[in-house]
Design a protein around this motif. Structure first.
Motif, PDB file in Angstrom:
ATOM      1  N   ASN A 326       0.851  -1.197   0.000  1.00 53.07           N
ATOM      2  CA  ASN A 326       0.000   0.000   0.000  1.00 53.07           C
ATOM      3  C   ASN A 326       0.883   1.243   0.000  1.00 53.07           C
ATOM      4  O   ASN A 326       0.999   1.951   1.016  1.00 53.07           O
ATOM      5  CB  ASN A 326      -0.925   0.012   1.232  1.00 53.07           C
ATOM      6  N   ASP A 328       0.606   4.143  -1.378  1.00 49.18           N
ATOM      7  CA  ASP A 328      -0.040   5.453  -1.431  1.00 49.18           C
ATOM      8  C   ASP A 328      -1.164   5.569  -0.399  1.00 49.18           C
ATOM      9  O   ASP A 328      -2.154   6.271  -0.619  1.00 49.18           O
ATOM     10  CB  ASP A 328      -0.609   5.708  -2.836  1.00 49.18           C
ATOM     11  N   HIS A 329      -1.031   4.902   0.714  1.00 44.85           N
ATOM     12  CA  HIS A 329      -2.042   4.997   1.763  1.00 44.85           C
ATOM     13  C   HIS A 329      -1.668   6.154   2.690  1.00 44.85           C
ATOM     14  O   HIS A 329      -0.664   6.094   3.395  1.00 44.85           O
ATOM     15  CB  HIS A 329      -2.122   3.686   2.549  1.00 44.85           C
ATOM     16  N   PRO A 330      -2.446   7.238   2.713  1.00 39.68           N
ATOM     17  CA  PRO A 330      -2.034   8.415   3.513  1.00 39.68           C
ATOM     18  C   PRO A 330      -1.996   8.121   5.007  1.00 39.68           C
ATOM     19  O   PRO A 330      -1.135   8.630   5.725  1.00 39.68           O
ATOM     20  CB  PRO A 330      -3.092   9.469   3.171  1.00 39.68           C
ATOM     21  N   ARG A 355       4.924  13.061   2.069  1.00 39.18           N
ATOM     22  CA  ARG A 355       4.201  12.201   1.118  1.00 39.18           C
ATOM     23  C   ARG A 355       2.736  12.060   1.520  1.00 39.18           C
ATOM     24  O   ARG A 355       1.838  12.108   0.671  1.00 39.18           O
ATOM     25  CB  ARG A 355       4.860  10.830   1.048  1.00 39.18           C
ATOM     26  N   SER A 356       2.508  11.903   2.806  1.00 42.09           N
ATOM     27  CA  SER A 356       1.124  11.802   3.268  1.00 42.09           C
ATOM     28  C   SER A 356       0.372  13.105   3.061  1.00 42.09           C
ATOM     29  O   SER A 356      -0.814  13.095   2.704  1.00 42.09           O
ATOM     30  CB  SER A 356       1.109  11.407   4.744  1.00 42.09           C
ATOM     31  N   ASP A 358       0.847  15.250   0.699  1.00 48.30           N
ATOM     32  CA  ASP A 358       0.514  15.381  -0.724  1.00 48.30           C
ATOM     33  C   ASP A 358      -0.754  14.610  -1.082  1.00 48.30           C
ATOM     34  O   ASP A 358      -1.479  14.994  -2.005  1.00 48.30           O
ATOM     35  CB  ASP A 358       1.689  14.885  -1.575  1.00 48.30           C
ATOM     36  N   LEU A 359      -0.994  13.522  -0.372  1.00 50.74           N
ATOM     37  CA  LEU A 359      -2.179  12.709  -0.667  1.00 50.74           C
ATOM     38  C   LEU A 359      -3.420  13.189   0.071  1.00 50.74           C
ATOM     39  O   LEU A 359      -4.532  13.136  -0.455  1.00 50.74           O
ATOM     40  CB  LEU A 359      -1.907  11.241  -0.298  1.00 50.74           C
ATOM     41  N   ARG A 360      -3.250  13.651   1.310  1.00 53.98           N
ATOM     42  CA  ARG A 360      -4.404  14.072   2.107  1.00 53.98           C
ATOM     43  C   ARG A 360      -3.927  15.033   3.176  1.00 53.98           C
ATOM     44  O   ARG A 360      -3.077  14.691   3.994  1.00 53.98           O
ATOM     45  CB  ARG A 360      -5.075  12.863   2.755  1.00 53.98           C
TER      46      ARG A 360
END
Length: 498
Positions: A326, A328-330, A355-356, A358-360
């Motif tokens: 996983n 891309d799991h924020p 990175r998190s 950027d996703l959420r």
């Protein structure tokens, strides 16, 4: 078929009798002094048969006439039964269609007319249900009382009344009163599934999680509850019990749960919290890891990331394994960043958190980044992330762009009381003067527009006191206290006082 058999038997008897009479000719003499009657044998047989039939029909006529009152009573009973059934059918149809007013009228009429105990109780319960749906609870209770009295000592009817009454009480969240009616039925037989379902509903309203757990298990074994709903009830009740369980009772409660129930997020979280309460952080981590292996959940990940530095590196290894499947799991990235902060791996933690982010973008990630920059000695960046976390917590909070003006305490009614009294005296002498309203410290006065276009006459200021300035647009807002951090020398109040 029976009529054909009897017909054949009668024909056979008639043929045999005819043959016998034909072969044996003779006379029959009847002597009744002073009469002497002589008949042929065939005629005597025919007359005897006719006499028997006439006597039989006379006896039947007498029996029919003697039973006329009973037949009349039976006829009236059948007519009343048809009438009751018609009223009951119409009432039920109206209730099912949602016409509760008409249904209550039909069923109340049946309740007052019928003499059948069963139909009286059934009509009372149906009418009470219609009144309950109409919200007329006082009339509903009266109708239920009539149904209870009509049931008498019939145990089956009394159980029906208790079940319907308890169900209505549960609709009103009167769970304690409902349990008083349902518990005797539950003790009588565990196969009374509807009563058990109502007991389950009552215990859920009262928050009796242990009873909810037991009843759900019972109904699930009897296939009397939806499996998905049962699993939700079991998870909810087990989680509440785990939150208050003692260390000595842990094994019994946790061992009674099935393997898939232990992997539920609610149960796993409660079990992990219990183990932390017992001082067993390693066992708490194993419970969370088992649940996270089945599926990643943000609540489990956040709980898994809350640990000290001694366990942070070990948990990082498990979390990095989940990251491979996983990437891309924020929530997982945020948990990895929090674990890195606990292990003081600043660069790697910043990488995961960015990175998190950027996703959420949420409050948790901004708060972690604020803590990270604060630990690294970057106060401006830490303050920026904390401010964004506050904005994410409630995006509807208004942002104040400039400080508000300070309060004008001279507009307080206590300070202006004498001036207002003198103005009232002047206005009593001249009605054309405008209405004077004292300025309150927390309000705004907007003068009414005159009805005509002529300006209102001005009032001469008292020589003993200086005239108050007319409030302007900048004085539309008044507060009861000065704002902290504002230079009062720059406000409009002090500028006017100068």
């Amino acid at each position: 078929m029976r009529s054909w058999i009897w017909t054949l038997i009668l024909l056979a008897v008639a043929v045999a009798l005819a043959l016998t009479v034909n072969e044996h000719s003779g006379n029959v003499i009847i002597l009744a002094q002073p009469w002497r009657v002589e008949l042929s044998l065939p005629l005597a047989i025919v007359l005897g048969i006719l006499a028997f039939l006439v006597f039989h029909w006379l006896l039947r006529l007498l029996h029919w006439m003697s039973n006329s009152p009973g037949r009349f009573r039976n006829w009236r009973g059948r007519r009343a039964q048809r009438r009751d059934i018609e009223l009951l059918e119409r009432g039920w149809i109206n209730e099912l269609e949602g016409r509760y007013v008409q249904a209550e009228k039909e069923l109340s009429k049946l309740l007052s007319r019928t003499r059948s105990t069963d139909r009286k109780v059934l009509a009372g319960l149906s009418a009470a249900r219609a009144l309950h749906l109409l919200g007329e609870y006082s009339r509903r209770d009266q109708t239920l009382q009539l149904a209870q009295e009509s049931a008498g000592e019939d145990g089956r009817l009394r159980q029906a009344v208790d079940v319907v009454t308890a169900e209505m009480y549960l609709d009103q969240n009167r769970a304690e009163e409902a349990l008083e009616l349902l518990e005797p039925l539950q003790e009588t037989s565990t196969r009374f599934l509807h009563a058990n379902r109502l007991c389950l509903r009552a215990h859920r309203q009262l928050g009796h999680h242990r009873q909810v757990y037991q009843l759900t298990r019972l109904l699930l074994r009897r296939s009397a509850i939806d499996e998905t709903q049962a699993k939700a009830f079991i998870a909810e009740s087990a989680a509440h019990q785990l939150d208050v369980v003692e260390a000595k009772d842990w094994s019994g409660l946790w061992g009674d749960l099935q393997a898939d129930e232990r992997l539920s997020p609610e149960v796993a979280l409660a079990g992990a919290r219990a183990q932390l309460r017992f001082g067993r952080p390693a066992e708490s981590a194993r419970i969370l890891e088992a649940a996270l292996n089945r599926g990643l959940d943000d609540r489990l990940l956040r709980a898994y990331a809350q640990c000290d530095a001694n366990q942070a590196r070990q948990r990082l290894g498990h979390a990095e394994l989940w990251l491979k499947s996983n990437p891309d799991h924020p929530g997982l990235l945020a948990a990895l960043g929090q674990l890195c902060l606990a292990a003081q791996l600043w660069g790697q933690g910043a990488h995961y958190l960015e990175r998190s982010l950027d996703l959420r973008a949420d409050i948790h990630i901004h708060a972690l980044l604020g803590n990270l920059h604060d630990a690294l000695g970057h106060p401006e960046q830490a303050l920026s992330h904390w401010r964004k976390a506050c904005e994410a917590a409630d995006s509807e909070l208004p942002l104040i762009q400039r400080p508000l003006p300070a309060a004008d305490t001279r507009g307080d009614p206590d300070f202006m009381r004498h001036e207002t009294e003198s103005f009232d005296v002047l206005r009593a002498e001249d009605d054309r003067l405008p209405v004077q309203v004292p300025e309150a410290a927390s309000g705004v006065y907007l003068p009414d527009t005159p009805e005509d276009n002529h300006p209102a006459p001005q009032v001469k200021a008292d020589k003993a006191r200086p005239a108050r300035p007319v409030p302007g647009p900048e004085d539309d807002y008044f507060d009861t206290a000065p704002i902290p951090g504002v230079d009062m020398s720059l406000t409009s109040d002090h500028s006017r006082s100068k």
